[in-house]
Motif scaffolding. Structure first.
Motif, PDB file in Angstrom:
ATOM      1  N   GLY A  45       0.738  -1.088  -0.019  1.00  0.00           N
ATOM      2  CA  GLY A  45       0.122   0.012   0.123  1.00  0.00           C
ATOM      3  C   GLY A  45       0.708   1.164  -0.146  1.00  0.00           C
ATOM      4  O   GLY A  45       0.262   2.358   0.079  1.00  0.00           O
ATOM      5  N   ARG A  46       2.119   1.211  -0.268  1.00  0.00           N
ATOM      6  CA  ARG A  46       2.825   2.462  -0.301  1.00  0.00           C
ATOM      7  C   ARG A  46       3.026   2.792  -1.732  1.00  0.00           C
ATOM      8  O   ARG A  46       2.584   2.267  -2.629  1.00  0.00           O
ATOM      9  N   ALA A  47       3.515   4.263  -1.758  1.00  0.00           N
ATOM     10  CA  ALA A  47       3.511   4.848  -3.198  1.00  0.00           C
ATOM     11  C   ALA A  47       4.781   4.207  -3.758  1.00  0.00           C
ATOM     12  O   ALA A  47       5.734   3.999  -3.149  1.00  0.00           O
ATOM     13  N   VAL A  48       4.813   4.513  -5.120  1.00  0.00           N
ATOM     14  CA  VAL A  48       6.020   4.216  -5.752  1.00  0.00           C
ATOM     15  C   VAL A  48       6.342   5.021  -7.056  1.00  0.00           C
ATOM     16  O   VAL A  48       5.291   5.789  -7.493  1.00  0.00           O
ATOM     17  N   ILE A  49       7.736   5.722  -7.315  1.00  0.00           N
ATOM     18  CA  ILE A  49       7.990   6.479  -8.201  1.00  0.00           C
ATOM     19  C   ILE A  49       8.616   5.460  -9.170  1.00  0.00           C
ATOM     20  O   ILE A  49       9.334   5.056  -8.752  1.00  0.00           O
ATOM     21  N   GLU A  50       8.176   5.854 -10.336  1.00  0.00           N
ATOM     22  CA  GLU A  50       9.009   5.096 -11.672  1.00  0.00           C
ATOM     23  C   GLU A  50       9.621   6.454 -12.718  1.00  0.00           C
ATOM     24  O   GLU A  50       8.796   7.138 -13.009  1.00  0.00           O
ATOM     25  N   VAL A  51      10.730   6.337 -12.719  1.00  0.00           N
ATOM     26  CA  VAL A  51      11.443   7.504 -13.573  1.00  0.00           C
ATOM     27  C   VAL A  51      11.652   6.832 -14.972  1.00  0.00           C
ATOM     28  O   VAL A  51      12.007   5.745 -15.248  1.00  0.00           O
ATOM     29  N   GLY A  52      11.591   7.694 -16.199  1.00  0.00           N
ATOM     30  CA  GLY A  52      11.549   7.267 -17.507  1.00  0.00           C
ATOM     31  C   GLY A  52      10.778   6.126 -17.699  1.00  0.00           C
ATOM     32  O   GLY A  52      11.359   5.059 -18.388  1.00  0.00           O
ATOM     33  N   PRO A  53       9.312   6.092 -17.703  1.00  0.00           N
ATOM     34  CA  PRO A  53       8.444   4.959 -17.981  1.00  0.00           C
ATOM     35  C   PRO A  53       8.670   4.563 -19.600  1.00  0.00           C
ATOM     36  O   PRO A  53       8.504   3.408 -19.891  1.00  0.00           O
ATOM     37  N   GLY A  54       8.888   5.613 -20.300  1.00  0.00           N
ATOM     38  CA  GLY A  54       8.842   5.158 -21.836  1.00  0.00           C
ATOM     39  C   GLY A  54       7.514   4.896 -22.157  1.00  0.00           C
ATOM     40  O   GLY A  54       6.381   5.515 -21.906  1.00  0.00           O
ATOM     41  N   PRO A  55       7.466   3.821 -22.932  1.00  0.00           N
ATOM     42  CA  PRO A  55       6.208   3.247 -23.287  1.00  0.00           C
ATOM     43  C   PRO A  55       5.332   2.492 -22.185  1.00  0.00           C
ATOM     44  O   PRO A  55       4.044   2.050 -22.413  1.00  0.00           O
ATOM     45  N   GLY A  56       5.684   2.373 -20.880  1.00  0.00           N
ATOM     46  CA  GLY A  56       4.996   1.909 -20.069  1.00  0.00           C
ATOM     47  C   GLY A  56       4.932   0.265 -19.609  1.00  0.00           C
ATOM     48  O   GLY A  56       4.116  -0.042 -19.077  1.00  0.00           O
ATOM     49  N   GLY A  57       6.041  -0.331 -20.168  1.00  0.00           N
ATOM     50  CA  GLY A  57       6.096  -1.738 -19.775  1.00  0.00           C
ATOM     51  C   GLY A  57       6.229  -2.135 -18.465  1.00  0.00           C
ATOM     52  O   GLY A  57       5.422  -2.998 -17.745  1.00  0.00           O
ATOM     53  N   LEU A  58       7.105  -1.305 -17.736  1.00  0.00           N
ATOM     54  CA  LEU A  58       7.105  -1.463 -16.198  1.00  0.00           C
ATOM     55  C   LEU A  58       6.037  -1.011 -15.443  1.00  0.00           C
ATOM     56  O   LEU A  58       5.548  -1.162 -14.372  1.00  0.00           O
ATOM     57  N   THR A  59       5.387   0.226 -16.110  1.00  0.00           N
ATOM     58  CA  THR A  59       4.205   0.706 -15.466  1.00  0.00           C
ATOM     59  C   THR A  59       3.108  -0.184 -15.303  1.00  0.00           C
ATOM     60  O   THR A  59       2.261  -0.030 -14.373  1.00  0.00           O
ATOM     61  N   ARG A  60       2.878  -0.990 -16.568  1.00  0.00           N
ATOM     62  CA  ARG A  60       1.790  -1.805 -16.544  1.00  0.00           C
ATOM     63  C   ARG A  60       1.774  -2.928 -15.436  1.00  0.00           C
ATOM     64  O   ARG A  60       0.910  -3.244 -14.687  1.00  0.00           O
ATOM     65  N   ALA A  61       3.062  -3.134 -15.160  1.00  0.00           N
ATOM     66  CA  ALA A  61       3.323  -4.412 -14.154  1.00  0.00           C
ATOM     67  C   ALA A  61       3.260  -3.802 -12.541  1.00  0.00           C
ATOM     68  O   ALA A  61       2.711  -4.326 -11.882  1.00  0.00           O
ATOM     69  N   LEU A  62       3.649  -2.524 -12.522  1.00  0.00           N
ATOM     70  CA  LEU A  62       3.514  -1.909 -11.279  1.00  0.00           C
ATOM     71  C   LEU A  62       1.995  -1.738 -10.970  1.00  0.00           C
ATOM     72  O   LEU A  62       1.558  -1.599  -9.825  1.00  0.00           O
ATOM     73  N   LEU A  63       1.051  -1.399 -11.944  1.00  0.00           N
ATOM     74  CA  LEU A  63      -0.240  -1.172 -11.836  1.00  0.00           C
ATOM     75  C   LEU A  63      -0.978  -2.254 -11.384  1.00  0.00           C
ATOM     76  O   LEU A  63      -2.072  -2.079 -10.662  1.00  0.00           O
ATOM     77  N   GLU A  64      -0.410  -3.325 -11.515  1.00  0.00           N
ATOM     78  CA  GLU A  64      -1.024  -4.836 -11.188  1.00  0.00           C
ATOM     79  C   GLU A  64      -0.574  -5.355  -9.788  1.00  0.00           C
ATOM     80  O   GLU A  64      -1.103  -6.138  -9.276  1.00  0.00           O
TER      81      GLU A  64
END
Length: 270
Positions: A45-64
């Protein structure tokens, strides 16, 4: 996430290619990005910062994952529309256009926050130093670097890769390599392999003024790493500084452990 087009489809639809000037290399395999997120979590339940997500491959996994909020910091405005497509309206996703080297993280998040990023190669090291020595301290960091940089972060005294980066990183955090990736895992493939490093800031990390002195000492010592400390540290006190710190002045920088460098920093006059 299952209703979204694939990452390759999204890139093609937006006509996007990686920019060499930004050090961009995309991770499009969601199996790989999900593994990175598992290594970084749980977030509880903590926050996450992602730097340089680009097209969002890692972003998609983080949102899961079980994070409460995800803040993306993206310098390349071309990716903002594509990243906006990942917003489901729940309020968990915030997208910030900006340079991560200039962003004030404390203005973006509150409370313990994880950093999880496939860092752009050309700014990975300065970003790590910023997060480990600056006024804002993350809860934990799971970051991808070029393999050679990752090995420099975790190197031990006597290793060929042991240097200033290892001393500063290990004086402020515990660090270990948790994953290796070949160049072929990226689009476009870089010329080198990569590795993911997991770091947890130490509760007893040196005070800011001591960190500044540590940076001065390590800069001088490893700037002339083949010389004895009495010579490489001469501008800072040379042999007398070494004696005050209980460090052999005839030793070379590559043989001095973290505790020894911290004693040198403490003995150095502000």
């Amino acid at each position: 996430m299952t209703d979204l087009p694939s990452l390759r489809q999204s890139l093609e639809a937006h006509g996007l290619l990686a920019k060499k000037s930004f050090g961009q290399h995309f991770l499009l395999d969601l199996n790989v990005t999900r593994k990175i997120v598992r290594l970084a979590g749980p977030f509880e339940g903590r926050a996450v910062i992602e730097v340089g997500p680009g097209p969002g491959g890692l972003t998609r996994a983080l949102l899961e994952s079980d994070l409460s909020r995800l803040v993306l910091v993206e310098k390349d405005p071309r990716f903002l529309p594509l990243l906006s497509e990942l917003d489901d309206g729940s309020g968990r996703l915030t997208i910030v256009e900006g340079d991560a080297l200039r962003v004030r993280e404390a203005d973006l998040v509150e409370g313990p926050t994880h950093l999880v990023s496939n860092l752009p190669y050309n700014v990975g090291t300065p970003l790590l130093i910023k997060w480990l020595t600056g006024p804002w301290t993350p809860h934990a960091l799971t970051l991808m670097f070029q393999k050679e940089v990752a090995e420099r972060i975790v190197a031990q005294p006597g290793d060929d890769d042991y240097g200033r980066l290892a001393v500063i990183a290990q004086a402020t955090a515990t660090a270990k390599i948790v994953m290796h990736l070949p160049a072929a895992a990226f689009t476009p493939p870089p010329k080198v392999a990569s590795a993911v490093v997991h770091l947890v800031p130490r509760l007893d990390r040196p005070a800011p003024d001591l960190l500044k002195r540590l940076e001065r000492v390590t800069g001088a010592a490893f700037g002339q790493r083949r010389k004895m400390l009495r010579s490489s540290l001469k501008p800072l006190g040379g042999g007398s500084l070494c004696e005050a710190a209980g460090v052999d002045p005839d030793a070379r920088a590559e043989t001095i452990d973290i505790a020894g460098f911290l004693r040198l920093a403490e003995a150095l006059r502000p």
